[in-house]
Design a protein around this motif. Sequence first.
Motif, PDB file in Angstrom:
ATOM      1  N   VAL A   1     -10.351   7.913  -0.796  1.00  0.00           N
ATOM      2  CA  VAL A   1      -8.903   7.697  -0.684  1.00  0.00           C
ATOM      3  C   VAL A   1      -8.612   6.541   0.259  1.00  0.00           C
ATOM      4  O   VAL A   1      -7.756   5.683  -0.020  1.00  0.00           O
ATOM      5  CB  VAL A   1      -8.207   8.989  -0.222  1.00  0.00           C
ATOM      6  N   ASP A   2      -9.307   6.489   1.378  1.00  0.00           N
ATOM      7  CA  ASP A   2      -9.125   5.372   2.322  1.00  0.00           C
ATOM      8  C   ASP A   2      -9.426   4.034   1.639  1.00  0.00           C
ATOM      9  O   ASP A   2      -8.673   3.058   1.784  1.00  0.00           O
ATOM     10  CB  ASP A   2     -10.049   5.544   3.531  1.00  0.00           C
ATOM     11  N   ARG A   3     -10.523   3.980   0.913  1.00  0.00           N
ATOM     12  CA  ARG A   3     -10.919   2.734   0.260  1.00  0.00           C
ATOM     13  C   ARG A   3      -9.898   2.292  -0.783  1.00  0.00           C
ATOM     14  O   ARG A   3      -9.524   1.116  -0.853  1.00  0.00           O
ATOM     15  CB  ARG A   3     -12.304   2.900  -0.366  1.00  0.00           C
ATOM     16  N   ALA A   4      -9.464   3.223  -1.601  1.00  0.00           N
ATOM     17  CA  ALA A   4      -8.486   2.875  -2.629  1.00  0.00           C
ATOM     18  C   ALA A   4      -7.190   2.388  -1.990  1.00  0.00           C
ATOM     19  O   ALA A   4      -6.577   1.409  -2.461  1.00  0.00           O
ATOM     20  CB  ALA A   4      -8.207   4.084  -3.521  1.00  0.00           C
ATOM     21  N   HIS A   5      -6.779   3.036  -0.918  1.00  0.00           N
ATOM     22  CA  HIS A   5      -5.538   2.656  -0.243  1.00  0.00           C
ATOM     23  C   HIS A   5      -5.658   1.260   0.374  1.00  0.00           C
ATOM     24  O   HIS A   5      -4.736   0.432   0.233  1.00  0.00           O
ATOM     25  CB  HIS A   5      -5.218   3.691   0.839  1.00  0.00           C
ATOM     26  N   VAL A   6      -6.779   0.980   1.006  1.00  0.00           N
ATOM     27  CA  VAL A   6      -6.960  -0.329   1.641  1.00  0.00           C
ATOM     28  C   VAL A   6      -7.023  -1.434   0.592  1.00  0.00           C
ATOM     29  O   VAL A   6      -6.430  -2.516   0.765  1.00  0.00           O
ATOM     30  CB  VAL A   6      -8.226  -0.333   2.526  1.00  0.00           C
ATOM     31  N   VAL A   7      -7.728  -1.214  -0.504  1.00  0.00           N
ATOM     32  CA  VAL A   7      -7.779  -2.210  -1.580  1.00  0.00           C
ATOM     33  C   VAL A   7      -6.376  -2.504  -2.091  1.00  0.00           C
ATOM     34  O   VAL A   7      -5.994  -3.668  -2.294  1.00  0.00           O
ATOM     35  CB  VAL A   7      -8.689  -1.718  -2.729  1.00  0.00           C
ATOM     36  N   MET A   8      -5.592  -1.453  -2.308  1.00  0.00           N
ATOM     37  CA  MET A   8      -4.224  -1.641  -2.783  1.00  0.00           C
ATOM     38  C   MET A   8      -3.386  -2.402  -1.769  1.00  0.00           C
ATOM     39  O   MET A   8      -2.622  -3.316  -2.135  1.00  0.00           O
ATOM     40  CB  MET A   8      -3.593  -0.279  -3.088  1.00  0.00           C
ATOM     41  N   LEU A   9      -3.510  -2.068  -0.491  1.00  0.00           N
ATOM     42  CA  LEU A   9      -2.742  -2.778   0.548  1.00  0.00           C
ATOM     43  C   LEU A   9      -3.068  -4.269   0.547  1.00  0.00           C
ATOM     44  O   LEU A   9      -2.175  -5.107   0.701  1.00  0.00           O
ATOM     45  CB  LEU A   9      -3.028  -2.177   1.918  1.00  0.00           C
ATOM     46  N   ALA A  10      -4.348  -4.596   0.362  1.00  0.00           N
ATOM     47  CA  ALA A  10      -4.740  -6.010   0.326  1.00  0.00           C
ATOM     48  C   ALA A  10      -4.181  -6.693  -0.917  1.00  0.00           C
ATOM     49  O   ALA A  10      -3.680  -7.832  -0.849  1.00  0.00           O
ATOM     50  CB  ALA A  10      -6.261  -6.127   0.362  1.00  0.00           C
ATOM     51  N   GLU A  11      -4.261  -6.031  -2.043  1.00  0.00           N
ATOM     52  CA  GLU A  11      -3.743  -6.613  -3.287  1.00  0.00           C
ATOM     53  C   GLU A  11      -2.238  -6.832  -3.223  1.00  0.00           C
ATOM     54  O   GLU A  11      -1.714  -7.797  -3.812  1.00  0.00           O
ATOM     55  CB  GLU A  11      -4.084  -5.706  -4.468  1.00  0.00           C
ATOM     56  N   GLN A  12      -1.543  -5.962  -2.491  1.00  0.00           N
ATOM     57  CA  GLN A  12      -0.088  -6.086  -2.359  1.00  0.00           C
ATOM     58  C   GLN A  12       0.321  -7.028  -1.229  1.00  0.00           C
ATOM     59  O   GLN A  12       1.511  -7.260  -1.032  1.00  0.00           O
ATOM     60  CB  GLN A  12       0.528  -4.708  -2.111  1.00  0.00           C
ATOM     61  N   GLY A  13      -0.667  -7.540  -0.497  1.00  0.00           N
ATOM     62  CA  GLY A  13      -0.363  -8.440   0.606  1.00  0.00           C
ATOM     63  C   GLY A  13       0.165  -7.745   1.837  1.00  0.00           C
ATOM     64  O   GLY A  13       0.688  -8.394   2.747  1.00  0.00           O
ATOM     65  N   VAL A  14       0.006  -6.432   1.910  1.00  0.00           N
ATOM     66  CA  VAL A  14       0.464  -5.694   3.085  1.00  0.00           C
ATOM     67  C   VAL A  14      -0.504  -5.894   4.243  1.00  0.00           C
ATOM     68  O   VAL A  14      -0.100  -5.964   5.405  1.00  0.00           O
ATOM     69  CB  VAL A  14       0.611  -4.195   2.745  1.00  0.00           C
TER      70      VAL A  14
END
Length: 484
Positions: free
Chosen positions: A41-54
């Motif tokens: 869950v941590d990994r998926a969340h971090v990947v998404m945050l990077a893709e969204q530019g957060v």
Amino acid sequence: MSGGEGDGTVVRRDRFSGGPARSFLSSMDDDDRIFAADLAVDRAHVVMLAEQGVVSEDDAAAILGALADVEAAGFDALPDGEDVHEAVETAVVERVGRVGGKMHTARSRNDEVATCIRVRLREDLLGALESVLAFREALADVAGAEAETVMPGFTHLQPAQPTTVAHWALSYEGALARDAGRLLDAYDRANRSPLGAAAFAGTTFDVDRERTADLLGFDGVVTNAMDASASRDFLLEAVAALASVAVTVSGLAEDVVFFANRGFVALDDDYASTSSIMPQKKNPDTLELVRSTAGDALGAYQGLATTLKGLPRAYNRDLQNATGHAWTAVDAVTEAVDVAAGAVATADWPAEALEAAAGEGFSTATGVADALAAAGLPFREAHEIVALAAERGADLDAVDAAAREATGEQLADLADPAVVAAALDPVESVAQRDSAGGPAPSAVGDALEGVRAGLEDDEAAVAEREAALAEARDALAAEVASYD
């Protein structure tokens, strides 16, 4: 300081400050089970945050590298924490400094823990399904091998009608097939992502909830943020389905214990034990424990439902105690199913003893009454004749005498004595009951075709879900690797 009252206050404050409350709140002792789920869950969340530019790609890479180190070190190496989620985050910060705190951007522990529970539960449900399917396969194999093995059938534990071992086995296969359907339904409703719901009211960050759901292999998201973080009905449904399995298997276990008592089945030594003092005993201990598992599962359901009952909406700490009931149920039921399957698959069914017992208590009476009715007698008259015959010895002569008493006519004037004689024989009685779902070997053969087809369908359904999760794991690993 004035007097003893002040001294007592200090003592009380010392006693109730610090540790006890923190220890009471901690779930770390139970969180090893969701350690891998939390990392995913941590990994998926971090990947998404990077893709969204957060978060920046460099920060994401640092966090993902730290998570790899945490995974390699293992759960036991985690620092102290209120729960595994806090402990993992602390471990990440220890490795990469303040940037590690960005991992928690745009989420709460509320949506995080709800997601982790679903990630782990779906794996456990697939494991339970695999066990149920294996048991169904074992029952089908027994039915195929014992299609002509006549045995006594009971209602109210009284001799009722002769049947076959195959017919008995398929009766439980049918029940387990429905249980498998309930488990599949529970899996599909559990396989929705709460991640991105945050505490319960969503987040101000531009998150992509569908993306994290996809990375984690979910079929979609739980749309409403409050529902996503707070609901545990997916646990309730899963435990209910598991309890249904346990009740089914408990009934089978009771049957086998009873059969063993009557000498109708011989359990393999691996599934029985001897007495510590009575060397002649061979006890069906494993089946007795299987039988008791229904109590564990139903207790888990009751505990879970009672914990969830009447909770106000959004997150409440009661939910921390709810999850353990699900783990109790899935572990106990899966193990019990495996044991019961092994006991049945390796058991020996003594054909001669079973056939000899199949006619006890005039269990062919219904077949005789059917034969008389088929010859033209009203069924109630046939029923009366057979009841009288039971008092006279339950053989052809007894039926003839009963016919004379009830109707004033000899049996030969009412029906073909050869047909009645065949109906009196347990083997012939079984062979005559070839209607769909009946115990006749021909009916069992037809039923087995449907059973095998249903098994193939359910095996394909489980394999499809397992493949989807494996594909998602590979896809997430590939995305994480791209940040190296």
